[in-house]
Design a protein around this motif. Structure first.
Motif, PDB file in Angstrom:
ATOM      1  N   GLN A  54     -10.001  31.653  -9.373  1.00 46.85           N
ATOM      2  CA  GLN A  54      -9.027  32.194  -9.943  1.00 46.85           C
ATOM      3  C   GLN A  54      -7.948  31.594 -11.236  1.00 46.85           C
ATOM      4  O   GLN A  54      -8.028  30.771 -10.903  1.00 46.85           O
ATOM      5  CB  GLN A  54      -8.003  32.645  -8.245  1.00 46.85           C
ATOM      6  N   PRO A  55      -7.187  32.932 -11.139  1.00 43.56           N
ATOM      7  CA  PRO A  55      -6.398  32.018 -12.585  1.00 43.56           C
ATOM      8  C   PRO A  55      -5.046  31.574 -11.485  1.00 43.56           C
ATOM      9  O   PRO A  55      -4.779  31.087 -12.773  1.00 43.56           O
ATOM     10  CB  PRO A  55      -6.045  33.830 -13.242  1.00 43.56           C
ATOM     11  N   GLY A  56      -4.784  32.208 -10.764  1.00 47.44           N
ATOM     12  CA  GLY A  56      -3.722  31.476 -10.342  1.00 47.44           C
ATOM     13  C   GLY A  56      -4.235  30.078  -8.795  1.00 47.44           C
ATOM     14  O   GLY A  56      -4.989  31.328  -8.482  1.00 47.44           O
ATOM     15  N   ASN A  57      -3.419  29.706  -8.248  1.00 45.00           N
ATOM     16  CA  ASN A  57      -4.209  29.297  -6.733  1.00 45.00           C
ATOM     17  C   ASN A  57      -3.666  29.311  -6.375  1.00 45.00           C
ATOM     18  O   ASN A  57      -3.538  28.620  -4.834  1.00 45.00           O
ATOM     19  CB  ASN A  57      -3.993  27.997  -6.577  1.00 45.00           C
ATOM     20  N   SER A  58      -2.301  30.201  -6.439  1.00 43.15           N
ATOM     21  CA  SER A  58      -1.682  30.867  -4.950  1.00 43.15           C
ATOM     22  C   SER A  58      -2.182  32.013  -4.633  1.00 43.15           C
ATOM     23  O   SER A  58      -2.199  32.972  -5.753  1.00 43.15           O
ATOM     24  CB  SER A  58      -0.390  31.125  -5.173  1.00 43.15           C
ATOM     25  N   THR A  59      -2.199  32.914  -3.185  1.00 40.97           N
ATOM     26  CA  THR A  59      -2.994  33.670  -2.852  1.00 40.97           C
ATOM     27  C   THR A  59      -1.487  34.949  -2.331  1.00 40.97           C
ATOM     28  O   THR A  59      -2.045  36.149  -2.331  1.00 40.97           O
ATOM     29  CB  THR A  59      -3.562  33.582  -1.653  1.00 40.97           C
ATOM     30  N   ALA A  60      -0.825  34.304  -2.351  1.00 39.75           N
ATOM     31  CA  ALA A  60       0.307  35.640  -1.800  1.00 39.75           C
ATOM     32  C   ALA A  60       0.645  36.020  -3.005  1.00 39.75           C
ATOM     33  O   ALA A  60       1.697  37.132  -2.995  1.00 39.75           O
ATOM     34  CB  ALA A  60       2.244  33.693  -1.559  1.00 39.75           C
ATOM     35  N   ARG A  61       0.304  35.832  -4.338  1.00 34.92           N
ATOM     36  CA  ARG A  61       0.617  37.107  -4.989  1.00 34.92           C
ATOM     37  C   ARG A  61      -0.059  38.294  -4.513  1.00 34.92           C
ATOM     38  O   ARG A  61       0.554  39.295  -5.271  1.00 34.92           O
ATOM     39  CB  ARG A  61       0.192  36.979  -6.569  1.00 34.92           C
ATOM     40  N   PHE A  62      -0.503  38.386  -4.358  1.00 32.37           N
ATOM     41  CA  PHE A  62      -1.468  40.107  -3.909  1.00 32.37           C
ATOM     42  C   PHE A  62      -0.689  40.222  -2.867  1.00 32.37           C
ATOM     43  O   PHE A  62      -0.721  41.862  -2.690  1.00 32.37           O
ATOM     44  CB  PHE A  62      -2.264  39.713  -3.122  1.00 32.37           C
ATOM     45  N   ALA A  63       0.421  39.630  -1.689  1.00 34.79           N
ATOM     46  CA  ALA A  63       1.397  40.621  -0.829  1.00 34.79           C
ATOM     47  C   ALA A  63       2.102  40.850  -1.461  1.00 34.79           C
ATOM     48  O   ALA A  63       2.265  41.746  -1.425  1.00 34.79           O
ATOM     49  CB  ALA A  63       1.342  39.103   0.496  1.00 34.79           C
ATOM     50  N   GLN A  64       3.224  39.718  -2.741  1.00 34.92           N
ATOM     51  CA  GLN A  64       4.055  40.905  -3.713  1.00 34.92           C
ATOM     52  C   GLN A  64       3.387  42.527  -4.302  1.00 34.92           C
ATOM     53  O   GLN A  64       4.050  42.636  -4.558  1.00 34.92           O
ATOM     54  CB  GLN A  64       4.112  39.342  -4.620  1.00 34.92           C
ATOM     55  N   ALA A  65       1.883  42.108  -4.442  1.00 34.43           N
ATOM     56  CA  ALA A  65       1.425  43.260  -5.622  1.00 34.43           C
ATOM     57  C   ALA A  65       1.002  44.224  -4.914  1.00 34.43           C
ATOM     58  O   ALA A  65       1.456  46.313  -5.058  1.00 34.43           O
ATOM     59  CB  ALA A  65      -0.037  42.950  -5.776  1.00 34.43           C
ATOM     60  N   HIS A  66       1.287  44.011  -3.428  1.00 33.40           N
ATOM     61  CA  HIS A  66       1.573  45.554  -2.272  1.00 33.40           C
ATOM     62  C   HIS A  66       2.907  45.568  -1.605  1.00 33.40           C
ATOM     63  O   HIS A  66       3.127  45.997   0.322  1.00 33.40           O
ATOM     64  CB  HIS A  66       0.574  45.217  -1.429  1.00 33.40           C
ATOM     65  N   HIS A  67       3.599  45.181  -2.017  1.00 36.45           N
ATOM     66  CA  HIS A  67       4.900  45.127  -1.819  1.00 36.45           C
ATOM     67  C   HIS A  67       5.368  44.876  -0.012  1.00 36.45           C
ATOM     68  O   HIS A  67       6.239  44.667   0.491  1.00 36.45           O
ATOM     69  CB  HIS A  67       5.553  46.254  -1.658  1.00 36.45           C
ATOM     70  N   ILE A  68       4.597  43.122   0.138  1.00 38.48           N
ATOM     71  CA  ILE A  68       4.942  42.334   1.359  1.00 38.48           C
ATOM     72  C   ILE A  68       5.347  41.321   0.914  1.00 38.48           C
ATOM     73  O   ILE A  68       4.935  40.525   0.868  1.00 38.48           O
ATOM     74  CB  ILE A  68       2.908  42.537   2.289  1.00 38.48           C
ATOM     75  N   PRO A  69       6.304  41.275   2.543  1.00 33.50           N
ATOM     76  CA  PRO A  69       7.078  39.872   1.874  1.00 33.50           C
ATOM     77  C   PRO A  69       6.166  38.583   2.891  1.00 33.50           C
ATOM     78  O   PRO A  69       5.489  39.262   3.340  1.00 33.50           O
ATOM     79  CB  PRO A  69       8.130  40.498   3.184  1.00 33.50           C
ATOM     80  N   ALA A  70       6.618  37.865   1.928  1.00 34.67           N
ATOM     81  CA  ALA A  70       5.145  36.549   2.056  1.00 34.67           C
ATOM     82  C   ALA A  70       6.187  35.518   1.939  1.00 34.67           C
ATOM     83  O   ALA A  70       6.982  35.176   1.754  1.00 34.67           O
ATOM     84  CB  ALA A  70       4.521  36.469   0.990  1.00 34.67           C
ATOM     85  N   GLU A  71       6.055  34.133   2.362  1.00 29.63           N
ATOM     86  CA  GLU A  71       6.226  32.989   2.828  1.00 29.63           C
ATOM     87  C   GLU A  71       4.902  31.898   2.144  1.00 29.63           C
ATOM     88  O   GLU A  71       3.856  31.704   2.538  1.00 29.63           O
ATOM     89  CB  GLU A  71       6.803  32.145   3.875  1.00 29.63           C
TER      90      GLU A  71
END
Ligand SMILES: Cc1ncc(C[n+]2csc(CCOP(=O)(O)OP(=O)(O)O)c2C)c(N)n1
Length: 350
Positions: free
Chosen positions: A207-224
């Protein structure tokens, strides 16, 4: 906020210190330490028994990842609907799953939590809210979303939980599931156990970044994003996530950063596969979730060295006892193969 890089959380030289337990309830810490030890020693026993040739089903061990399920389960209820995947011993045990039934299951015995029909990757116990695990990567994510929809329709403040690894975020169904959960504002907590590897390949190569929380952000889901080897931090963010979902505010995404000490499947450490795994593993063992909590409790005077030794001895003997009992139980009869499947014309097969 952007989530493209985990920075220090993915750096194995970091976070080797004892946990910060100030303000924590000592009774809860003691319970969590014991549960992490139960998971650790149960999985070590399974690993040893695979090596000894006593277990024939594939076993995916999550040794090193114990704090995640323990922190999250602190806030779950038996009426919630929790789904795991292929590495789910900790998810099942942290909810109160029985060690004997886990051992009987991996041995294919009739007393197993799936009646000996499933093995390590098909754990189930409806009484504790563990709605099941399956080997197909990503496959339980949409099922958990369906359970969240059912929970919303039931209107009883139940939530669904979906555990999956970083590798599962590369499946299309993961993205469809996040989209639907966000659109329908479903009561679900997505928990990505980002141990940086999918089978033998590091996330840096996938993957181009090692964090998967970016996918939550793309779907407007709050993340920690949280240190998944810190049960105190894990418990705190889990409370936020669970309360969010239970209150009707919609889905929440937790990215828990961790590392598995053993290889993809089986008891080997797999230090001969993957980028820098042999160097990193030694350092990640310094971020041991069990040891970091034990050291903090010892420093705070809540747990003496003697108490720790006693706890270890007690848990170890309960594990040995559960194994002994499981190994003495029977295999299901051959006829049981057709008892648990949806099939109406049994005579055609006999
Ligand atoms: C659909 C599908 N593709 C491939 C596999 C083979 N497989 C099993 S586990 C796994 C890697 C999963 O990695 P991750 O989701 O990060 O979980 P981890 O094993 O690290 O806990 C793969 C590729 C599978 N079981 N199902």
């Amino acid at each position: 906020m952007t989530y493209s890089n985990l920075d220090r959380l993915a750096d194995p030289t970091q976070f080797h210190h004892p946990l910060d337990i100030s303000g924590c309830d000592p009774a809860l810490l003691a319970e969590q330490l014991k549960m992490m030890l139960v998971i650790r020693l149960a999985e070590e026993k399974i690993g040893d028994m695979v090596t000894a040739g006593e277990i024939n089903c594939p076993c995916h061990l999550g040794i090193g990842q114990e704090a995640i399920a323990v922190g999250l389960s602190t806030h779950l209820q038996a009426t919630d609907r929790v789904f795991g995947a292929h590495r789910s011993h900790s998810h099942y045990l942290a909810l109160g799953g029985d060690v004997f039934e886990l051992f009987a299951e991996v041995l294919g015995r009739v007393g197993g939590c799936a009646k000996g029909m499933g093995g390590s990757m098909h754990l189930y116990d409806g009484n504790i809210g563990f709605a099941g695990s399956v080997p197909i990567v990503g496959a339980t994510i949409p099922i958990a979303v369906g359970a969240a929809l059912a929970a919303k329709m039931d209107n009883q403040h139940q939530i669904a939980v979906s555990y999956f690894g970083d590798g599962a975020t590369e499946e299309g169904v993961f993205h469809e599931s996040l989209n639907l959960a966000a659109m329908l504002k479903l009561p679900i907590v997505f928990v990505c156990e980002n141990n940086l590897f999918a089978s033998h390949m590091h996330i840096r190569l996938r993957q181009p970044g090692n964090s998967t929380a970016r996918f939550a952000q793309a779907h407007h889901i709050p993340a920690e994003i949280v240190d998944g080897n810190d049960v105190v931090k894990m418990t705190a963010v889990a409370q936020k996530a669970v309360e969010h979902a239970r209150s009707g505010a919609g889905p929440f995404f937790l990215e828990t950063v961790t590392y598995r000490w053993r290889g993809h499947v089986g008891p080997r450490e797999d230090t001969d596969v993957g980028l820098k795994r042999s160097d990193d593993l030694v350092l990640w063992k310094g971020r041991d979730p069990v040891q970091r909590l034990a050291a903090a409790m010892e420093n705070a005077g809540i747990m003496s060295p003697d108490n720790l030794v006693n706890l270890h001895t007690t848990v170890k003997s309960s594990i040995e006892d559960a194994w002994q009992r499981a190994a003495e139980t029977a295999f299901p009869p051959q006829t049981a193969l057709l008892d648990l499947v949806y099939f109406s014309n049994q005579e055609a097969l006999l």
